[in-house]
Design a protein around this motif. Structure first.
Motif, short mmCIF file in Angstrom:
data_model
loop_
_atom_site.label_atom_id
_atom_site.label_comp_id
_atom_site.label_asym_id
_atom_site.label_seq_id
_atom_site.Cartn_x
_atom_site.Cartn_y
_atom_site.Cartn_z
N LEU A 150 0.80 -1.22 0.00
CA LEU A 150 0.00 0.00 0.00
C LEU A 150 0.84 1.27 0.00
CD1 LEU A 150 -2.91 -0.94 2.46
CD2 LEU A 150 -2.90 -1.02 -0.03
N CYS A 151 2.13 1.13 0.13
CA CYS A 151 2.99 2.31 0.10
C CYS A 151 2.86 2.97 -1.27
CB CYS A 151 4.45 1.90 0.36
SG CYS A 151 5.62 3.23 -0.02
N PRO A 152 2.38 4.23 -1.33
CA PRO A 152 2.14 4.84 -2.65
C PRO A 152 3.42 5.04 -3.45
CG PRO A 152 1.88 6.46 -0.89
CD PRO A 152 2.06 5.13 -0.22
N LYS A 191 5.92 2.93 -3.35
CA LYS A 191 6.51 1.60 -3.57
C LYS A 191 8.00 1.60 -3.18
CE LYS A 191 2.80 -0.33 -5.40
NZ LYS A 191 1.95 0.13 -4.29
N CYS A 192 8.26 2.17 -2.03
CA CYS A 192 9.67 2.32 -1.64
C CYS A 192 10.00 1.49 -0.40
CB CYS A 192 9.99 3.80 -1.42
SG CYS A 192 9.16 4.51 0.00
N MET A 193 9.14 0.51 -0.08
CA MET A 193 9.41 -0.30 1.11
C MET A 193 9.65 -1.76 0.73
SD MET A 193 6.45 1.18 3.62
CE MET A 193 7.35 0.88 5.13
N GLU A 194 10.40 -2.45 1.61
CA GLU A 194 10.72 -3.84 1.34
C GLU A 194 10.79 -4.59 2.65
OE1 GLU A 194 14.07 -3.80 -1.68
OE2 GLU A 194 14.45 -5.69 -0.57
N GLU A 235 12.53 8.15 -1.96
CA GLU A 235 11.30 8.06 -2.73
C GLU A 235 10.05 8.27 -1.88
OE1 GLU A 235 11.09 7.87 -5.99
OE2 GLU A 235 13.28 7.97 -6.02
N CYS A 236 10.19 8.18 -0.57
CA CYS A 236 9.03 8.29 0.33
C CYS A 236 8.35 9.64 0.16
CB CYS A 236 9.51 8.12 1.77
SG CYS A 236 8.30 8.64 3.00
N VAL A 237 7.02 9.63 0.07
CA VAL A 237 6.28 10.88 -0.09
C VAL A 237 5.63 11.33 1.23
CG1 VAL A 237 5.90 10.59 -2.56
CG2 VAL A 237 4.22 9.68 -0.94
N ARG A 238 6.04 10.74 2.33
CA ARG A 238 5.52 11.11 3.65
C ARG A 238 3.99 11.04 3.74
NH1 ARG A 238 10.33 11.80 2.55
NH2 ARG A 238 11.85 12.86 3.86
N CYS A 239 3.46 9.92 3.25
CA CYS A 239 2.00 9.79 3.27
C CYS A 239 1.51 9.39 4.64
CB CYS A 239 1.54 8.78 2.24
SG CYS A 239 1.74 7.07 2.80
N MET A 240 2.39 8.92 5.53
CA MET A 240 2.08 8.54 6.91
C MET A 240 1.49 7.13 7.05
SD MET A 240 3.13 11.01 8.87
CE MET A 240 2.53 10.55 10.49
N HIS A 241 1.18 6.46 5.94
CA HIS A 241 0.48 5.18 6.08
C HIS A 241 1.24 4.18 6.95
CE1 HIS A 241 -2.01 1.76 5.38
NE2 HIS A 241 -0.98 1.08 4.92
N CYS A 242 2.51 3.93 6.62
CA CYS A 242 3.25 2.90 7.35
C CYS A 242 3.39 3.27 8.83
CB CYS A 242 4.62 2.65 6.71
SG CYS A 242 5.66 4.13 6.64
N ILE A 243 3.55 4.56 9.09
CA ILE A 243 3.71 5.02 10.48
C ILE A 243 2.40 4.86 11.25
CG2 ILE A 243 4.34 6.99 11.94
CD1 ILE A 243 6.08 8.02 9.67
S1 SF4 Z 1 5.30 7.23 4.66
FE1 SF4 Z 1 5.65 5.02 4.54
S2 SF4 Z 1 3.98 4.25 3.25
FE2 SF4 Z 1 4.08 6.49 2.95
S3 SF4 Z 1 5.39 6.80 1.17
FE3 SF4 Z 1 6.72 6.91 2.98
S4 SF4 Z 1 7.47 4.82 3.27
FE4 SF4 Z 1 5.72 4.69 1.88
#
Ligand code: SF4
Ligand code: HEM
Ligand code: HEM
Ligand code: SF4
Lengths: 86, 476
Positions: free
Chosen positions: B322-324, B326-329, B341-349
């Motif tokens: 779900l990481c927008p 796609k920068c996680m593994e 590449e992270c756009v700071r969407c907060m989802h993972c946090i």
């Molecule tokens: S905050 Fe987390 S989910 Fe969102 S873009 Fe960054 S790494 Fe991916």
């Protein structure tokens, strides 16, 4: 530099003679700058605030936007409350 | 806002110091009284609204109507506007539902002395039928930062408003302030006196001025806060008092402060200038805690959505995929984030708050131009300043604010929001006003904002154009 008193005078002239009894800040600003080209919008605001505090001008607000008018010209508190227009 | 020292008023002040009503007068009705209440006017259409699954404003207004009728018997001298203001309000709204036309007159010159905002003047155009709402002016009261209240304050506010107004409130309006609905002109100045002297609060903004700034709960309670939203909200409220109370803008202007991209006060959708917390460095990872989430030892989303069995937590499906960006593994042992590449969407946090934390090099992004549809359609704010420090005394931010206001006051048409002016003049001109160089992110959506033209000075090395050479290769 124009003095606040000069700007006040131009505002009152404008408020007295303009066709509409209520006008936006911008219209007042343009009218002042026509007569006193170097008047800054901050000075015009100061002059308008002074006129409000003296009771010469009144604010008219729809809730979402605000206009100015000469007190007693067109709409007044009485006509507003009773709905009877002079 | 308030006089010096007022901000500490409620540290010592008690409800009893200013209360108007006795306990008997406050708790003067039962559920049964409300159920048996018969409005002065017939309101069948409004009563249909109460049948739906949600709480209804009709039921709320009825409850207040019952309360006021009882008060009128117990202590008639403690109601300064008509006891049946609520009945008449319901009656007029019903009439509008039947006729599909409003009976409120639009606007007025009412206000408190010297202020151009904070009072929204309203009159009924059916004053003979509904005398209780002949005047129905609304007051906006500046809420405390993040809406932290003491019950003493709230009870005092309710007493004063029952006494001088309809008793109807809206906590809170979408601008963020306390909205007091409905009173008569002669109560406006006394109400303002009581608010400022007894309660230590000021009116908020309405009309063509700076609207009451508002902020998320921020550092007071939230570990995601990238800056102190409460402090800057209070500081800018105090610093821009003139802009708040004496309207001279083309139209309204709103600041909202969100401590992080979760956007709890929806600054991106509801403010002309949105401050959204962000960070520059890496998301901090506690690998052990990540493994604990995967093993089911920690509840994802801090236990929110826990009222249903969603099955075993699946980090791949619920986080990585779900990481927008796609920068996680996740390799089964270790979580990796490509922070560039992270756009700071907060989802993972949000999903794994014990394992992941915002970075430590924090500040905010500033976006401009959100608005509801008025002249043009609705729009969200546009990113203008990717990162700025948010530190006292906020001089850099104040300088940006003033550049934008000067430009908007000069170029804006009457009733044109800054977002509409940016659309009309182009983002490129706006970037010059703010003083930031264009970056690819400014042109993210080519169809709404397709062109950035570079001037020679903005391109390293510049360019030279020899028209004769050009014509040799491209004859007319
Ligand atoms: S905050 Fe987390 S989910 Fe969102 S873009 Fe960054 S790494 Fe991916
Ligand atoms: C007398 C009739 C009324 C009129 C003409 C009216 C008009 C308005 C206007 C002009 C605004 C401000 C919009 C802006 O910020 O630019 C507003 C806001 C609002 N009004 Fe009313 N209103 C009326 C009565 C009511 C009533 C009866 C309620 C609820 C029972 C109500 C609830 C609200 C709320 C919640 C807001 C939002 C406040 C905010 O965004 O901060 N209003 N209204
Ligand atoms: C030197 C070459 C070209 C020039 C100067 C050029 C110029 C333009 C211009 C000025 C527009 C109108 C833009 C607007 O106002 O929306 C346009 C639109 C378009 N061009 Fe080109 N173009 C070139 C090559 C091409 C090529 C090679 C293709 C396809 C392979 C192409 C496909 C299109 C399409 C599909 C549109 C319409 C886009 C839309 O409005 O949705 N163009 N072009
Ligand atoms: S916006 Fe972010 S910092 Fe502010 S309360 Fe919401 S989650 Fe916390």
């Amino acid at each position: 530099m124009a003095s606040i008193d000069e700007i006040k005078k131009v505002i009152v002239d404008f408020a007295t003679n303009t066709k509409k009894s209520k006008f936006y800040f911008k219209d007042m600003e343009k009218a002042v700058q026509k007569v006193i080209p170097d008047a800054k919008s901050r000075e015009i605001k100061k002059a308008a605030t002074a006129l409000i505090n003296e009771g010469t001008l009144v604010y008219f607000s729809t809730g979402s936007s605000t206009m100015y008018g000469l007190k007693g010209r067109g709409i007044s508190l009485e006509t507003e409350e009773t709905g009877k227009v002079e | 806002m308030s006089a010096e020292g007022q901000e500490k008023l409620w540290e010592t002040k008690k409800y009893d110091d200013v209360r108007i009503y006795t306990d008997e007068e406050i708790w003067n009705y039962t559920d049964e009284d409300v159920a048996n209440y018969k409005c002065k006017h017939d309101i069948p259409l409004l009563e249909q609204l109460e049948e739906g699954p949600w709480p209804s404003f009709v039921s709320d207004i009825k409850q207040e109507a019952v309360h006021r009728h009882k008060l009128a018997e117990q202590a008639p001298d403690k109601l300064l506007i008509p006891a049946d203001v609520c009945d008449d309000l319901l009656g007029q709204v019903e009439l509008s539902y039947v006729e599909k036309e409003t009976h409120w007159k639009h606007g007025g010159i009412v206000g408190v002395f010297g202020y151009g905002g904070g009072v929204i003047g309203r009159y009924s155009d059916q004053q003979e039928k509904f005398p209780g709402i002949a005047h129905f002016h609304t007051l906006r009261v500046n809420q405390p930062a993040s809406k932290f209240y003491k019950t003493d304050y709230l009870r005092a506010l309710c007493d004063i408003w029952e006494y001088r107004g309809s008793g109807l409130t809206n906590m809170h309006g979408s601008t963020g302030d306390t909205v007091l609905l409905g009173t008569f002109t002669e109560q406006l100045e006394p109400m303002f006196f009581d608010l400022t002297h007894d309660l230590g609060v000021d009116l908020g903004g309405s009309g063509s001025n700076l609207r009451t700034p508002s902020c998320c709960v921020g550092k007071a309670r939230c570990e995601f806060a990238c800056y102190d939203t409460q402090d800057i909200c209070y500081e800018l409220t105090m610093y821009y008092q003139d802009e708040l109370h004496r309207p001279a803008f083309p139209y309204k202007f709103k600041f909202k402060f969100d401590g992080c991209p979760n956007c709890c006060v929806a600054s991106i959708a509801r403010s002309d200038m949105s401050y959204i917390g962000t960070w520059k460095d890496d998301i901090r990872i506690d690998q052990e805690a990540v493994r604990a989430y995967v093993a089911g030892e920690l509840k994802p989303n801090a236990g929110a959505f826990g009222n249903r069995d969603w099955g075993k937590f699946d980090i791949q499906k619920e986080v990585i995929d779900l990481c927008p960006a796609k920068c996680m593994e996740w390799d089964g042992k270790e979580l990796k984030i490509n922070n560039k590449e992270c756009v700071r969407c907060m989802h993972c946090i949000n999903v794994m708050p014990r394992a992941l934390r915002i970075g430590t090099d924090t500040g905010c992004s500033i976006l401009f131009g959100a608005k509801a549809p008025i002249l043009e359609g609705a729009q969200m704010s546009t990113l203008v300043i990717p990162f700025i420090r948010v530190e006292k005394p906020y001089d850099e931010i104040k300088a940006i604010i003033e550049r934008v206001w000067d430009w908007w006051m000069e170029e804006g048409k009457n009733r044109e929001r800054v977002g509409e002016l940016i659309q009309r003049k182009g983002i490129q001109e706006f970037l010059k006003v703010v003083g930031v160089p264009a970056i690819p992110q400014h042109a993210k959506e080519p169809r709404s904002n397709p062109y950035i033209f570079w001037s020679e000075g903005e391109v390293p090395g510049g360019w030279q154009r020899d028209i004769k050479e050009f014509r040799k290769r491209h004859p007319r």
